[in-house]
Design a protein around this motif. Structure first.
Motif, mmCIF file in Angstrom:
data_model
loop_
_atom_site.group_PDB
_atom_site.id
_atom_site.type_symbol
_atom_site.label_atom_id
_atom_site.label_comp_id
_atom_site.label_asym_id
_atom_site.label_seq_id
_atom_site.Cartn_x
_atom_site.Cartn_y
_atom_site.Cartn_z
ATOM 1 N N UNK A 60 0.829 -1.216 0.000
ATOM 2 C CA UNK A 60 0.000 0.000 0.000
ATOM 3 C C UNK A 60 0.857 1.258 0.000
ATOM 4 N N UNK A 61 2.065 1.162 0.556
ATOM 5 C CA UNK A 61 2.944 2.327 0.625
ATOM 6 C C UNK A 61 3.426 2.799 -0.732
ATOM 7 N N UNK A 62 3.238 1.983 -1.790
ATOM 8 C CA UNK A 62 3.628 2.407 -3.140
ATOM 9 C C UNK A 62 2.655 3.430 -3.732
ATOM 10 N N UNK A 63 1.485 3.569 -3.129
ATOM 11 C CA UNK A 63 0.489 4.518 -3.642
ATOM 12 C C UNK A 63 0.774 5.878 -3.007
ATOM 13 N N UNK A 64 1.418 6.753 -3.795
ATOM 14 C CA UNK A 64 1.872 8.045 -3.266
ATOM 15 C C UNK A 64 1.225 9.231 -3.974
ATOM 16 N N UNK A 65 0.788 9.037 -5.216
ATOM 17 C CA UNK A 65 0.279 10.162 -6.004
ATOM 18 C C UNK A 65 -1.154 9.958 -6.473
ATOM 19 N N UNK A 66 -1.676 8.765 -6.377
ATOM 20 C CA UNK A 66 -3.032 8.495 -6.856
ATOM 21 C C UNK A 66 -3.118 8.415 -8.371
ATOM 22 N N UNK A 67 -2.044 7.918 -9.023
ATOM 23 C CA UNK A 67 -1.993 7.788 -10.476
ATOM 24 C C UNK A 67 -2.195 6.324 -10.852
ATOM 25 N N UNK A 68 -3.016 6.078 -11.877
ATOM 26 C CA UNK A 68 -3.386 4.716 -12.259
ATOM 27 C C UNK A 68 -2.988 4.446 -13.704
ATOM 28 N N UNK B 74 -2.069 -9.735 -6.206
ATOM 29 C CA UNK B 74 -2.040 -8.320 -5.808
ATOM 30 C C UNK B 74 -0.833 -8.100 -4.902
ATOM 31 N N UNK B 75 -0.089 -7.025 -5.165
ATOM 32 C CA UNK B 75 1.071 -6.750 -4.328
ATOM 33 C C UNK B 75 1.895 -5.601 -4.864
ATOM 34 N N UNK B 76 3.206 -5.708 -4.679
ATOM 35 C CA UNK B 76 4.146 -4.661 -5.094
ATOM 36 C C UNK B 76 4.815 -5.070 -6.405
ATOM 37 N N UNK B 77 4.807 -4.161 -7.362
ATOM 38 C CA UNK B 77 5.524 -4.355 -8.616
ATOM 39 C C UNK B 77 6.735 -3.440 -8.644
ATOM 40 N N UNK B 78 7.816 -3.951 -9.218
ATOM 41 C CA UNK B 78 9.015 -3.156 -9.467
ATOM 42 C C UNK B 78 9.302 -3.228 -10.954
ATOM 43 N N UNK C 56 10.010 3.745 -8.787
ATOM 44 C CA UNK C 56 10.098 2.554 -9.620
ATOM 45 C C UNK C 56 9.252 1.393 -9.117
ATOM 46 N N UNK C 57 8.449 1.630 -8.071
ATOM 47 C CA UNK C 57 7.553 0.579 -7.609
ATOM 48 C C UNK C 57 6.116 1.072 -7.654
ATOM 49 N N UNK C 58 5.191 0.132 -7.630
ATOM 50 C CA UNK C 58 3.771 0.449 -7.727
ATOM 51 C C UNK C 58 2.957 -0.649 -7.064
ATOM 52 N N UNK C 59 1.806 -0.292 -6.593
ATOM 53 C CA UNK C 59 0.824 -1.280 -6.164
ATOM 54 C C UNK C 59 0.200 -1.863 -7.429
ATOM 55 N N UNK C 60 0.069 -3.189 -7.515
ATOM 56 C CA UNK C 60 -0.420 -3.799 -8.740
ATOM 57 C C UNK C 60 -1.493 -4.839 -8.437
ATOM 58 N N UNK D 30 -4.757 -16.081 -19.877
ATOM 59 C CA UNK D 30 -5.826 -15.090 -19.851
ATOM 60 C C UNK D 30 -5.257 -13.714 -20.141
ATOM 61 N N UNK D 31 -6.100 -12.798 -20.637
ATOM 62 C CA UNK D 31 -5.682 -11.396 -20.588
ATOM 63 C C UNK D 31 -5.258 -11.058 -19.159
ATOM 64 N N UNK D 32 -4.250 -10.216 -19.041
ATOM 65 C CA UNK D 32 -3.679 -9.950 -17.719
ATOM 66 C C UNK D 32 -4.623 -9.158 -16.825
ATOM 67 N N UNK D 33 -5.375 -8.228 -17.416
ATOM 68 C CA UNK D 33 -6.215 -7.334 -16.619
ATOM 69 C C UNK D 33 -5.406 -6.746 -15.465
ATOM 70 N N UNK D 34 -4.250 -6.181 -15.816
ATOM 71 C CA UNK D 34 -3.315 -5.679 -14.814
ATOM 72 C C UNK D 34 -3.440 -4.166 -14.670
ATOM 73 N N UNK D 35 -3.435 -3.702 -13.436
ATOM 74 C CA UNK D 35 -3.545 -2.284 -13.122
ATOM 75 C C UNK D 35 -2.472 -1.899 -12.113
ATOM 76 N N UNK D 36 -1.722 -0.843 -12.421
ATOM 77 C CA UNK D 36 -0.698 -0.335 -11.512
ATOM 78 C C UNK D 36 -1.176 0.984 -10.921
ATOM 79 N N UNK D 37 -0.981 1.140 -9.623
ATOM 80 C CA UNK D 37 -1.399 2.346 -8.911
ATOM 81 C C UNK D 37 -0.180 2.906 -8.180
ATOM 82 N N UNK D 38 0.091 4.202 -8.426
ATOM 83 C CA UNK D 38 1.243 4.855 -7.810
ATOM 84 C C UNK D 38 0.794 6.045 -6.970
#
Length: 327
Positions: free
Chosen positions: A49-57, A145-149, A302-306, A319-327
């Motif tokens: 959760x700490x990777x979410x700093x700006x609210x950008x998706x 769901x977790x941290x992406x680098x 360089x990290x994001x919530x994913x 499957x399609x990844x249906x992946x979303x990164x949140x920073x």
């Protein structure tokens, strides 16, 4: 320290397991068919959760028909049909929808190891339509769901004055991945999702149709060079998932000195069997990482919530990844 520290052997110890277990993670995870996403503990997820700093998706999927033509001769673009039963109604469906035709995640039944079989010794006759064993629904019922680098291999090589040679299908070694992460001062933690930005997808999609067909016919594509060193590193880093913005994650064709030419003859020495069927590590391919990488360069984060939520298809191989990164 988290609850899994010291719980799993390193890769060298995996190689010492007896018989068909050698080099595998079979039977090691609490949930036997979840694979390496098991490395994401509740503690790791809360820390992400700490990777979410700006609210950008950022959405990390290309359109379902983006790769038309693509590198695969079999996976064509789906045909979209909209119909109506009356003037106030619209509905739609897809024909010829290859679930791994665009941005995707490979499930554990996507590859069978030539020498020891499907992950966890799952019998071949269980990997058919209508059975749940190793199916993609495993990660739809409990999404990854977790941290992406992100390792910006494209940005690093460009800054070095030596851009990646996509036309040649350049193999990318572990040393490049480590150098890019070091230049970014990026560190990996247990349970991370590693995103490799090579720039291949944007390069390929910018080509004229005729050039795309030539690249497909060449059977060459930029990707990770096959090596036991890379496989050992991915396991020892306790990665939950590997994903990249290229066709097969690995380079095509496999490098001449691939250590998997004897154990994976049907895959001509690729690492897919080692990563999927032996380690249980899901792989992402054709991900849309360019916009995310450029944003990260600008911000230095360089990290994001994913969140990765495959389609809930019982027994799906991918499957399609249906992946979303949140920073």
């Amino acid at each position: 320290m988290n609850s899994l520290d010291g719980m799993y052997p390193d890769f060298a110890a995996l190689l010492q397991r007896e018989g068909s277990l050698a080099g595998t993670s079979w039977g090691l995870f609490p949930h036997p068919t979840r694979g390496t996403p098991s490395f994401i503990t509740p503690e790791a997820l809360l820390h992400a959760r700490g990777c979410i700093r700006r609210g950008t998706v950022f959405g990390l999927d290309y359109p379902a028909d983006a790769f038309d033509p693509g590198m695969s001769l079999k996976r064509g673009a789906p045909r979209h049909t909209i119909y109506s039963s009356h003037p106030a109604h619209r509905d739609d469906f897809l024909d010829g929808y290859y679930l791994q035709g665009s941005s995707q995640i490979d499930g554990l039944r996507h590859r069978r190891a030539d020498d020891v079989g499907f992950y966890n010794g799952t019998p071949d006759d269980r990997v058919v339509e209508g059975t749940p064993d190793l199916g993609i629904q495993e990660w739809a019922d409990e999404p990854i769901v977790g941290r992406a680098v992100l390792a910006d291999l494209d940005g690093y090589r460009t800054a070095q004055g030596s851009p990646i040679d996509h036309a040649a299908g350049e193999p990318l070694g572990l040393d490049l991945i480590q150098a890019a992460l070091s230049a970014q001062s990026a560190t990996l933690r247990q349970g991370d999702i590693l995103l490799l930005h090579t720039g291949w997808c944007e390069w390929f999609l910018d080509l004229p149709t005729a050039e795309k067909q030539k690249v497909r016919d060449s059977k060459k594509a930029t990707g990770i060079a096959q090596s036991q060193e890379f496989v050992a590193w991915a396991w020892d880093q306790r990665l939950a998932l590997l994903a990249a913005d290229n066709f097969a994650l690995e380079c095509l064709p496999a490098v001449p000195d691939s250590p998997y030419r004897d154990s994976a003859p049907n895959d001509n020495g690729m690492m897919h069997q080692q990563l999927l069927a032996k380690l249980g590590m899901p792989l992402g391919e054709l991900w849309r990482l360019g916009p995310l990488a450029r944003h990260m360069r600008n911000t230095g984060q360089w990290d994001a919530f994913i969140s990765i939520k495959p389609l809930n298809i019982t027994g799906g191989t991918g499957s399609p990844a249906n992946a979303t990164a949140v920073l």
